[in-house]
Design a protein around this motif. Structure first.
Motif, PDB file in Angstrom:
ATOM      1  N   ASN A 131       0.668  -1.275  -0.060  1.00  0.00           N
ATOM      2  CA  ASN A 131       0.007   0.151   0.048  1.00  0.00           C
ATOM      3  C   ASN A 131       0.887   1.180   0.218  1.00  0.00           C
ATOM      4  O   ASN A 131       1.495   1.488   0.961  1.00  0.00           O
ATOM      5  CB  ASN A 131      -0.970   0.044   1.113  1.00  0.00           C
ATOM      6  CG  ASN A 131      -1.742  -1.102   1.295  1.00  0.00           C
ATOM      7  OD1 ASN A 131      -1.975  -1.838   0.269  1.00  0.00           O
ATOM      8  ND2 ASN A 131      -2.437  -1.335   2.513  1.00  0.00           N
ATOM      9  N   ILE A 132       0.775   2.353  -1.008  1.00  0.00           N
ATOM     10  CA  ILE A 132       1.670   3.232  -1.183  1.00  0.00           C
ATOM     11  C   ILE A 132       0.931   4.598  -1.139  1.00  0.00           C
ATOM     12  O   ILE A 132       0.869   5.212  -0.078  1.00  0.00           O
ATOM     13  CB  ILE A 132       2.199   3.169  -2.501  1.00  0.00           C
ATOM     14  CG1 ILE A 132       3.221   1.960  -2.745  1.00  0.00           C
ATOM     15  CG2 ILE A 132       3.398   4.563  -2.704  1.00  0.00           C
ATOM     16  CD1 ILE A 132       4.084   1.399  -1.849  1.00  0.00           C
ATOM     17  N   LEU A 152       2.297   3.884   2.899  1.00  0.00           N
ATOM     18  CA  LEU A 152       3.532   4.644   2.928  1.00  0.00           C
ATOM     19  C   LEU A 152       3.198   5.979   2.892  1.00  0.00           C
ATOM     20  O   LEU A 152       4.065   6.900   3.389  1.00  0.00           O
ATOM     21  CB  LEU A 152       4.400   4.031   1.774  1.00  0.00           C
ATOM     22  CG  LEU A 152       5.820   4.465   1.892  1.00  0.00           C
ATOM     23  CD1 LEU A 152       6.483   3.900   3.212  1.00  0.00           C
ATOM     24  CD2 LEU A 152       6.641   3.978   0.713  1.00  0.00           C
ATOM     25  N   LYS A 153       2.235   6.657   2.194  1.00  0.00           N
ATOM     26  CA  LYS A 153       1.924   7.967   2.311  1.00  0.00           C
ATOM     27  C   LYS A 153       1.784   8.541   3.469  1.00  0.00           C
ATOM     28  O   LYS A 153       1.861   9.644   3.758  1.00  0.00           O
ATOM     29  CB  LYS A 153       0.591   8.144   1.313  1.00  0.00           C
ATOM     30  CG  LYS A 153       0.426   9.649   1.289  1.00  0.00           C
ATOM     31  CD  LYS A 153      -1.073   9.812   0.505  1.00  0.00           C
ATOM     32  CE  LYS A 153      -1.528  11.222   0.558  1.00  0.00           C
ATOM     33  NZ  LYS A 153      -3.005  11.478  -0.053  1.00  0.00           N
ATOM     34  N   ASN A 154       1.241   7.701   4.566  1.00  0.00           N
ATOM     35  CA  ASN A 154       0.814   8.387   5.853  1.00  0.00           C
ATOM     36  C   ASN A 154       2.292   8.481   6.589  1.00  0.00           C
ATOM     37  O   ASN A 154       2.195   9.598   7.509  1.00  0.00           O
ATOM     38  CB  ASN A 154       0.244   7.278   6.671  1.00  0.00           C
ATOM     39  CG  ASN A 154      -1.324   6.875   6.188  1.00  0.00           C
ATOM     40  OD1 ASN A 154      -1.676   7.519   5.230  1.00  0.00           O
ATOM     41  ND2 ASN A 154      -1.824   5.815   6.759  1.00  0.00           N
ATOM     42  N   PHE A 155       3.368   8.000   5.993  1.00  0.00           N
ATOM     43  CA  PHE A 155       4.752   8.342   6.586  1.00  0.00           C
ATOM     44  C   PHE A 155       5.248   9.156   5.647  1.00  0.00           C
ATOM     45  O   PHE A 155       6.370   9.887   6.558  1.00  0.00           O
ATOM     46  CB  PHE A 155       5.487   7.064   6.754  1.00  0.00           C
ATOM     47  CG  PHE A 155       4.680   6.070   7.736  1.00  0.00           C
ATOM     48  CD1 PHE A 155       4.982   5.917   9.114  1.00  0.00           C
ATOM     49  CD2 PHE A 155       3.745   5.280   7.153  1.00  0.00           C
ATOM     50  CE1 PHE A 155       4.063   4.954   9.820  1.00  0.00           C
ATOM     51  CE2 PHE A 155       3.020   4.031   7.987  1.00  0.00           C
ATOM     52  CZ  PHE A 155       3.055   3.985   9.231  1.00  0.00           C
ATOM     53  N   ILE A 156       5.170   9.335   4.512  1.00  0.00           N
ATOM     54  CA  ILE A 156       5.858  10.150   3.500  1.00  0.00           C
ATOM     55  C   ILE A 156       5.087  10.713   2.481  1.00  0.00           C
ATOM     56  O   ILE A 156       4.755  10.159   1.620  1.00  0.00           O
ATOM     57  CB  ILE A 156       6.948   8.931   2.703  1.00  0.00           C
ATOM     58  CG1 ILE A 156       7.690   8.170   3.734  1.00  0.00           C
ATOM     59  CG2 ILE A 156       7.778  10.108   1.995  1.00  0.00           C
ATOM     60  CD1 ILE A 156       8.524   7.314   2.893  1.00  0.00           C
ATOM     61  N   PRO A 157       4.555  11.922   3.034  1.00  0.00           N
ATOM     62  CA  PRO A 157       3.346  12.369   2.136  1.00  0.00           C
ATOM     63  C   PRO A 157       3.407  12.578   0.812  1.00  0.00           C
ATOM     64  O   PRO A 157       2.696  12.332  -0.253  1.00  0.00           O
ATOM     65  CB  PRO A 157       3.100  13.708   2.896  1.00  0.00           C
ATOM     66  CG  PRO A 157       3.597  13.603   4.081  1.00  0.00           C
ATOM     67  CD  PRO A 157       4.739  12.800   4.061  1.00  0.00           C
TER      68      PRO A 157
END
Length: 209
Positions: free
Chosen positions: A156-157, A180-185
């Motif tokens: 999930n990205i 990953l977006k939740n950690f690296i917007p």
């Protein structure tokens, strides 16, 4: 693209069932000396149910997302654009790798990518896949036939996670999904594609030696 005894195919965004048919046809037609392949793909929205699915795993039916049964292991999951899938069509018998090794390699591939971004994954979980703070970021489903693998891992990205609430992901009602977006917007999926190939091939070649 050819890389270290693998053919790498970038399929873009493709309906799940089309990829599924192509994957099964590939394994039916492959020979002992057929090169292994890795397919990178994102799917249009779809729910897929593994061989151990239960009808109670679907919590909400009032949507227009198709649901398919499949021959991989595991239970129900969700695919959509923004989730990077890596299908691995590998002759495990030739490489002398068993299913346990393969699952470990897939998990380590994602964990190494998370470490690259200084994100600490959970070190252990009772269910296959990769987790951060007990939330699942990558799911694994594999089928082995005549010593060869199909299916693979879904990472999930940058996707719409809402439809995961319509099901019990992997059969667990309280399981939360993350990405990953939740950690690296500002994460870009093309970078994850490159890292997936790099880390997976390094790990599997080391395991095969």
């Amino acid at each position: 693209m050819y890389k270290k005894n693998f053919i790498i195919r970038n399929l873009g965004i493709e309906p799940w069932y089309i990829t599924y048919k192509k994957m099964n046809n590939f394994n039916l037609k492959r020979y002992d000396n057929t090169l292994d392949e890795i397919w990178l793909v994102e799917h249009t929205p779809v729910f897929t149910q593994g061989k151990t699915y239960n009808i109670s795993d679907i919590l909400y039916y009032y949507h227009d997302i198709p649901i398919f049964n499949t021959d991989r292991g595991g239970k129900i999951t969700y695919h959509a654009p923004g989730q990077q899938i890596m299908y691995i069509l590998i002759n495990l018998k030739r490489r002398k790798i068993n299913i346990k090794n393969l699952i470990f390699i897939l998990e380590e591939t994602v964990k190494n990518i998370l470490s690259y971004f200084k994100i600490i994954p959970d070190t252990y979980h009772f269910n296959p896949g990769v987790y951060i703070n007990n939330e699942k970021i990558a799911s694994i489903g594999i089928k082995i036939s005549k010593g060869c693998s199909t299916h693979g891992i879904a990472f999930n990205i940058n996707m719409d996670l809402l439809p995961f609430k319509y099901i019990k992901p992997c059969g667990f009602k309280k399981l939360k999904m993350t990405q990953l977006k939740n950690f690296i917007p500002n994460i870009k999926i093309f970078k994850i594609k490159k890292l997936l190939i790099k880390e997976f091939i390094l790990l599997i070649n080391n395991c095969s030696n």
